[in-house]
Design an enzyme around this catalytic site. Structure first.
Site, PDB file in Angstrom:
ATOM      1  N   ALA A   1      43.552  48.060  24.040  1.00 34.23           N
ATOM      2  CA  ALA A   1      43.897  46.706  23.588  1.00 34.23           C
ATOM      3  C   ALA A   1      42.672  45.928  23.104  1.00 34.23           C
ATOM      4  CB  ALA A   1      44.603  45.939  24.697  1.00 34.23           C
ATOM      5  N   THR A   2      41.505  46.217  23.655  1.00 36.90           N
ATOM      6  CA  THR A   2      40.295  45.530  23.171  1.00 36.90           C
ATOM      7  C   THR A   2      40.092  45.835  21.692  1.00 36.90           C
ATOM      8  OG1 THR A   2      39.278  45.645  25.352  1.00 36.90           O
ATOM      9  CG2 THR A   2      37.805  45.270  23.495  1.00 36.90           C
TER      10      THR A   2
ATOM     11  N   ALA B   1      47.673  51.852  26.808  1.00 37.82           N
ATOM     12  CA  ALA B   1      48.429  52.786  27.645  1.00 37.82           C
ATOM     13  C   ALA B   1      48.158  52.590  29.129  1.00 37.82           C
ATOM     14  CB  ALA B   1      48.095  54.225  27.241  1.00 37.82           C
ATOM     15  N   HIS B   2      46.907  52.242  29.494  1.00 39.61           N
ATOM     16  CA  HIS B   2      46.578  52.276  30.923  1.00 39.61           C
ATOM     17  C   HIS B   2      47.164  51.123  31.733  1.00 39.61           C
ATOM     18  CE1 HIS B   2      43.118  49.352  31.525  1.00 39.61           C
ATOM     19  NE2 HIS B   2      43.095  49.433  30.203  1.00 39.61           N
TER      20      HIS B   2
ATOM     21  N   GLN C   1      49.752  43.226  28.768  1.00 39.16           N
ATOM     22  CA  GLN C   1      50.398  43.106  30.079  1.00 39.16           C
ATOM     23  C   GLN C   1      51.920  43.140  29.989  1.00 39.16           C
ATOM     24  OE1 GLN C   1      48.945  43.180  32.986  1.00 39.16           O
ATOM     25  NE2 GLN C   1      46.821  42.927  32.383  1.00 39.16           N
TER      26      GLN C   1
ATOM     27  N   ASN D   1      47.205  37.979  31.931  1.00 37.53           N
ATOM     28  CA  ASN D   1      46.737  39.014  32.853  1.00 37.53           C
ATOM     29  C   ASN D   1      46.353  38.486  34.226  1.00 37.53           C
ATOM     30  OD1 ASN D   1      44.719  38.084  30.779  1.00 37.53           O
ATOM     31  ND2 ASN D   1      43.327  38.875  32.345  1.00 37.53           N
TER      32      ASN D   1
ATOM     33  N   CYS E   1      33.973  38.838  38.907  1.00 39.07           N
ATOM     34  CA  CYS E   1      32.663  39.265  39.379  1.00 39.07           C
ATOM     35  C   CYS E   1      31.765  39.613  38.210  1.00 39.07           C
ATOM     36  CB  CYS E   1      32.796  40.510  40.247  1.00 39.07           C
ATOM     37  SG  CYS E   1      33.658  40.196  41.772  1.00 39.07           S
TER      38      CYS E   1
HETATM   39  C1  LIG Z   1      43.645  44.962  29.936  1.00 36.88           C
HETATM   40  C2  LIG Z   1      43.800  43.958  28.862  1.00 36.88           C
HETATM   41  C3  LIG Z   1      43.098  44.072  27.656  1.00 36.88           C
HETATM   42  C4  LIG Z   1      42.087  45.166  27.411  1.00 36.88           C
HETATM   43  O1  LIG Z   1      42.698  46.406  27.280  1.00 36.88           O
HETATM   44  P1  LIG Z   1      41.810  47.737  27.199  1.00 36.88           P
HETATM   45  O2  LIG Z   1      42.790  48.786  26.828  1.00 36.88           O
HETATM   46  O3  LIG Z   1      41.247  47.926  28.553  1.00 36.88           O
HETATM   47  O4  LIG Z   1      40.793  47.533  26.150  1.00 36.88           O
HETATM   48  C5  LIG Z   1      43.323  43.118  26.691  1.00 36.88           C
HETATM   49  N1  LIG Z   1      44.181  42.114  26.889  1.00 36.88           N
HETATM   50  C6  LIG Z   1      44.867  41.963  28.030  1.00 36.88           C
HETATM   51  C7  LIG Z   1      45.815  40.830  28.183  1.00 36.88           C
HETATM   52  C8  LIG Z   1      44.694  42.877  29.053  1.00 36.88           C
HETATM   53  O5  LIG Z   1      45.361  42.710  30.188  1.00 36.88           O
END
Ligand SMILES: *Cc1c(COP(=O)(O)O)cnc(C)c1O
Length: 405
Positions: A72-73, A201-202, A180, A152, A324
């Site tokens: 997502a980044t 995906a994660h 999310q 998130n 953190c």
């Molecule tokens: C986890 C998250 C991301 C980042 O996703 P990655 O796949 O770890 O790069 C971006 N936006 C939101 C809202 C997230 O919860």
């Protein structure tokens, strides 16, 4: 006791059924999906095609509009930087919200350094963006509006269908970071009028390092990566086939099980909240309780030192209202936007329930917090022995004024 994982907004365990689907693509099916002239390539390409359809189906999209990324980044960076760059003639104004994930806020900072004008909209006390605030922010030259689907930290669900209509009426494109929300609540890019959507995906029981950006047909963006012209030129680089296969399987499972799983998450979440309410006074939920992901709870514990709260929770994996960094903990910008004080923010916990949590785990967490918070609030707490400037004076919790929803 074995540690309990309740940090599902940070990441989720890969579902064993997803692992099983991925394994052959590390072994016999090792071809490059771009190899057009032999069976190894065809097997990889067919698997990617099936995964693309599964991911598209999860969000109501057409498969050809799904671009695979590293997460997502990257999807957010591609959406924001790609669209702003490709739309220079139209304007340079970008609208977003102050409670977004860093993967939106930081690309916005970069774009602003490069000459874009960025508006960061405030949210209401319940964490939701008031649609009239968006209407007022639009102007000629507004290229893109980016509002996350689900937060998130506090799990609130923004009214994206309504917001996208407002963006479109203002002749702007609408992007949403659905990292999310995807796989947890129904998403339909057609119904909701979404032009671009990020997911990963994660966060939905798939592997890390793979995600996707939905790009509505006709929307042009400048790629971040140039190279072999993969993904119709929108994201070059050989596809991570095993991860993409896992992403597809994870999407399929989420879609098939969404209704049952959401009902179970609401039941577990209510069990947690009612259990905490029965065990402790002086606790409050941050963010709207109705427009909310089924599996999220974000709770402030009045009159408790946040550091001690986290230190006491060694066997329960949750996140705190402070992020953190190497040397210090910064209070959450999301809770701050809701009007939560810095001290209350530090004394807040984010619970992210998930597919593998059980009733028994929820009960253990309630009991752990009951005894810990009671001990920390007690004026003769052993934790009080070391003199700490951050330590509230006895009785401080009594007039603690927490005005959140
Ligand atoms: C986890 C998250 C991301 C980042 O996703 P990655 O796949 O770890 O790069 C971006 N936006 C939101 C809202 C997230 O919860």
């Amino acid at each position: 006791m074995p540690p309990i994982y309740m940090d599902g907004h940070a990441t989720t365990r890969v579902d064993p059924r997803v692992v099983a689907a991925m394994v052959p693509f590390f072994g016999e099916h090792y071809g490059n999906a771009a190899s057009r002239h032999h069976q190894f390539g065809w097997a990889a390409r067919d698997a990617v095609t099936a995964a693309r359809s599964a991911v598209a189906a999860l969000i109501g999209a057409t498969a050809r509009d799904v671009v695979f990324t590293s997460g997502a980044t990257e999807s957010n960076n591609l959406a924001l930087k790609g669209v702003m760059d490709a739309s220079r003639e139209k304007g340079n104004h970008l609208v977003t919200v102050c409670t977004e994930h860093r993967a939106i806020l930081d690309p916005c900072t970069r774009l602003a350094q490069q000459g874009a004008t960025v508006s960061y909209l405030p949210v209401r006390e319940d964490g939701l963006l008031d649609p009239t605030t968006l209407t007022a922010a639009l102007r000629p030259g507004t290229v893109l509006v980016s509002v996350m689907s689900a937060n998130n930290e506090i799990g609130v669900l923004q009214p994206v269908a309504e917001l996208s209509q407002i963006a479109r009426a203002g002749d702007a494109l609408f992007h949403t970071d659905a990292a999310q929300a995807a796989g947890k609540v129904p998403i339909d890019v057609a119904r909701d009028g979404i032009d671009l959507l990020s997911l990963t995906a994660h966060k939905l029981y798939g592997p890390k390092g793979v995600g996707a950006l939905f790009v509505r047909r006709g929307v042009t963006l400048t790629p971040l990566l140039d190279g072999g012209g993969h993904e119709a030129g929108r994201r070059s680089g050989s596809l991570n086939v095993p991860a993409i296969v896992g992403f597809g399987r994870a999407a399929e499972l989420c879609q098939a099980e969404m209704a049952d799983e959401a009902a179970r998450m609401i039941r577990l979440r209510d069990r947690l909240w009612h259990g905490l309410q029965g065990a402790l006074t002086g606790i409050a939920v941050n963010g709207s309780m109705s427009a909310r992901l089924p599996h999220n709870l974000n709770v402030t514990f009045d009159g408790v030192n946040g550091e001690q709260l986290l230190l006491g929770l060694v066997d329960v994996a949750v996140s705190s209202g402070a992020a953190c960094t190497s040397t210090r903990r910064d209070p959450s910008h999301v809770l701050e936007a809701l009007g939560v004080s810095e001290r209350a923010s530090r004394a807040s916990l984010r619970f992210g329930l998930g597919r593998f949590n059980t009733d028994a785990e929820v009960d253990t967490v309630i009991e752990t917090l009951r005894s810990l918070v009671t001990r920390l609030r007690s004026p003769v707490s052993v934790f009080d022995i070391d003199e700490d400037d951050d330590e509230p004076p006895p009785g401080w919790g009594d007039d603690f004024d927490l005005e959140v929803n």
